[in-house]
Design an enzyme around this catalytic site. Structure first.
Site, PDB file in Angstrom:
ATOM      1  N   ASP A 242       1.455  -8.554   1.535  1.00  0.00           N
ATOM      2  CA  ASP A 242       2.281  -7.722   2.082  1.00  0.00           C
ATOM      3  C   ASP A 242       2.789  -8.101   3.513  1.00  0.00           C
ATOM      4  OD1 ASP A 242       1.874  -4.175   2.635  1.00  0.00           O
ATOM      5  OD2 ASP A 242       3.476  -5.266   2.792  1.00  0.00           O
TER       6      ASP A 242
ATOM      7  N   ASN B 196       0.889  -1.184   0.039  1.00  0.00           N
ATOM      8  CA  ASN B 196       0.009   0.083   0.105  1.00  0.00           C
ATOM      9  C   ASN B 196       0.924   1.266  -0.093  1.00  0.00           C
ATOM     10  OD1 ASN B 196       0.335   0.997   2.951  1.00  0.00           O
ATOM     11  ND2 ASN B 196      -0.105  -1.125   3.178  1.00  0.00           N
TER      12      ASN B 196
HETATM   13  N1  APR Z   1       2.080 -15.749  -2.125  1.00  0.00           N
HETATM   14  C1  APR Z   1       1.597 -15.515  -3.421  1.00  0.00           C
HETATM   15  N2  APR Z   1       0.460 -14.811  -3.623  1.00  0.00           N
HETATM   16  C2  APR Z   1      -0.266 -14.500  -2.192  1.00  0.00           C
HETATM   17  C3  APR Z   1      -0.070 -14.710  -1.152  1.00  0.00           C
HETATM   18  C4  APR Z   1       1.424 -15.469  -0.935  1.00  0.00           C
HETATM   19  N3  APR Z   1       2.013 -15.808   0.295  1.00  0.00           N
HETATM   20  N4  APR Z   1      -0.561 -14.187  -0.209  1.00  0.00           N
HETATM   21  C5  APR Z   1      -1.491 -13.949  -0.796  1.00  0.00           C
HETATM   22  N5  APR Z   1      -1.424 -14.019  -2.353  1.00  0.00           N
HETATM   23  C6  APR Z   1      -2.317 -13.487  -3.109  1.00  0.00           C
HETATM   24  C7  APR Z   1      -3.784 -13.258  -3.110  1.00  0.00           C
HETATM   25  O1  APR Z   1      -4.582 -14.433  -3.126  1.00  0.00           O
HETATM   26  C8  APR Z   1      -4.204 -12.217  -4.137  1.00  0.00           C
HETATM   27  O2  APR Z   1      -4.208 -13.106  -5.391  1.00  0.00           O
HETATM   28  O3  APR Z   1      -1.636 -12.121  -3.485  1.00  0.00           O
HETATM   29  C9  APR Z   1      -2.855 -11.459  -4.392  1.00  0.00           C
HETATM   30  C10 APR Z   1      -2.932 -10.082  -3.745  1.00  0.00           C
HETATM   31  O4  APR Z   1      -3.891  -9.947  -2.682  1.00  0.00           O
HETATM   32  P1  APR Z   1      -3.439  -9.056  -1.340  1.00  0.00           P
HETATM   33  O5  APR Z   1      -2.235  -9.587  -0.560  1.00  0.00           O
HETATM   34  O6  APR Z   1      -4.623  -8.898  -0.708  1.00  0.00           O
HETATM   35  O7  APR Z   1      -2.948  -7.396  -2.150  1.00  0.00           O
HETATM   36  P2  APR Z   1      -3.764  -6.432  -2.733  1.00  0.00           P
HETATM   37  O8  APR Z   1      -5.136  -6.803  -3.430  1.00  0.00           O
HETATM   38  O9  APR Z   1      -3.030  -6.073  -3.620  1.00  0.00           O
HETATM   39  O10 APR Z   1      -4.238  -5.522  -1.661  1.00  0.00           O
HETATM   40  C11 APR Z   1      -3.067  -4.717  -1.142  1.00  0.00           C
HETATM   41  O11 APR Z   1      -3.785  -5.190   1.145  1.00  0.00           O
HETATM   42  O12 APR Z   1      -2.413  -6.577   2.462  1.00  0.00           O
HETATM   43  C12 APR Z   1      -2.651  -5.107   2.185  1.00  0.00           C
HETATM   44  O13 APR Z   1      -0.906  -3.510   2.747  1.00  0.00           O
HETATM   45  C13 APR Z   1      -1.773  -4.248   1.580  1.00  0.00           C
HETATM   46  O14 APR Z   1      -3.050  -2.205   1.677  1.00  0.00           O
HETATM   47  C14 APR Z   1      -2.421  -3.295   0.804  1.00  0.00           C
HETATM   48  C15 APR Z   1      -3.619  -4.087   0.086  1.00  0.00           C
END
Ligand code: APR
Length: 179
Positions: free
Chosen positions: A35, A25
């Site tokens: 994240d 983010n």
């Molecule tokens: N490895 C690979 N992919 C992953 C993992 C992992 N360990 N954990 C989660 N994912 C995938 C999720 O299934 C999703 O398809 O990463 C993708 C992105 O999801 P999010 O992590 O929720 O990220 P995003 O949708 O970009 O939202 C970002 O979420 O965590 C907070 O700080 C971050 O505010 C920001 C927001």
């Protein structure tokens, strides 16, 4: 033929590529989802380095070390929050992938792994995000020799299927090595 792109199911925190991409983010101070997982796996020094970066604009990317991760570097990029698709989300998402690839190439990185940016907390519909991701990555690889290999690391078989189907829809004649 562009065999430099792979699509697989896995946990990106376990990747041993030169760099992994963090779906961050704009504060770059951690969160949930991938994240949170990356910060947990990298350890507290990652957050210490991120604090010095003073955030990152959506669609841009910043590089840090990987600390306790196997990956040497982390490319942090805040993706767009899905607001219906008519607020420039696709352009911002494409910019996330392009900015990470440009930064990787600038640092001579050979292998980069991406999660599916914005498709979790940020609510970007998976198939639409996959189209933006794959077309942006393929366009970059067509005009750059680095990174040598890019992988989409999907967190579920369902997500990987969507990426594979999307790849075939757009690039049917050029199967990457592993699908
Ligand atoms: N490895 C690979 N992919 C992953 C993992 C992992 N360990 N954990 C989660 N994912 C995938 C999720 O299934 C999703 O398809 O990463 C993708 C992105 O999801 P999010 O992590 O929720 O990220 P995003 O949708 O970009 O939202 C970002 O979420 O965590 C907070 O700080 C971050 O505010 C920001 C927001």
């Amino acid at each position: 033929m562009n065999s430099r792109l792979e699509i697989l199911v896995g946990d990106i925190t376990q990747s041993d590529s030169d760099a992994i991409v963090n779906a961050a983010n704009p504060t770059l101070l951690g969160g949930s989802g991938v994240d949170g997982a990356i910060h947990r796996a990298a350890g507290p020094e990652l957050l210490e380095e991120c604090r010095k970066l003073h955030g990152c604009e959506r669609g841009q990317a910043k590089l840090t070390r990987g600390y306790h991760l196997k990956a040497r570097y982390v490319l942090h990029t805040p993706g767009p929050i899905w607001r219906g698709g008519d607020k420039g989300e696709a352009e911002t998402l494409a910019s996330c992938y392009r900015s990470c690839l440009e930064l990787a190439a600038e640092h001579g990185l050979e292998t980069v792994d991406f999660p599916s940016i914005s498709t979790g907390v940020y609510g970007y519909p998976l198939a639409q995000a996959a189209t933006v991701a794959l077309r942006t990555i393929m366009a970059f690889l067509d005009t750059h020799s680095l990174p040598r290999r890019v992988r989409m690391v999907c967190h579920s078989e369902e997500a990987a299927q969507v990426y594979r189907q999307t790849y075939n829809m757009w690039f049917a004649g050029e199967k990457p090595d592993r699908l």
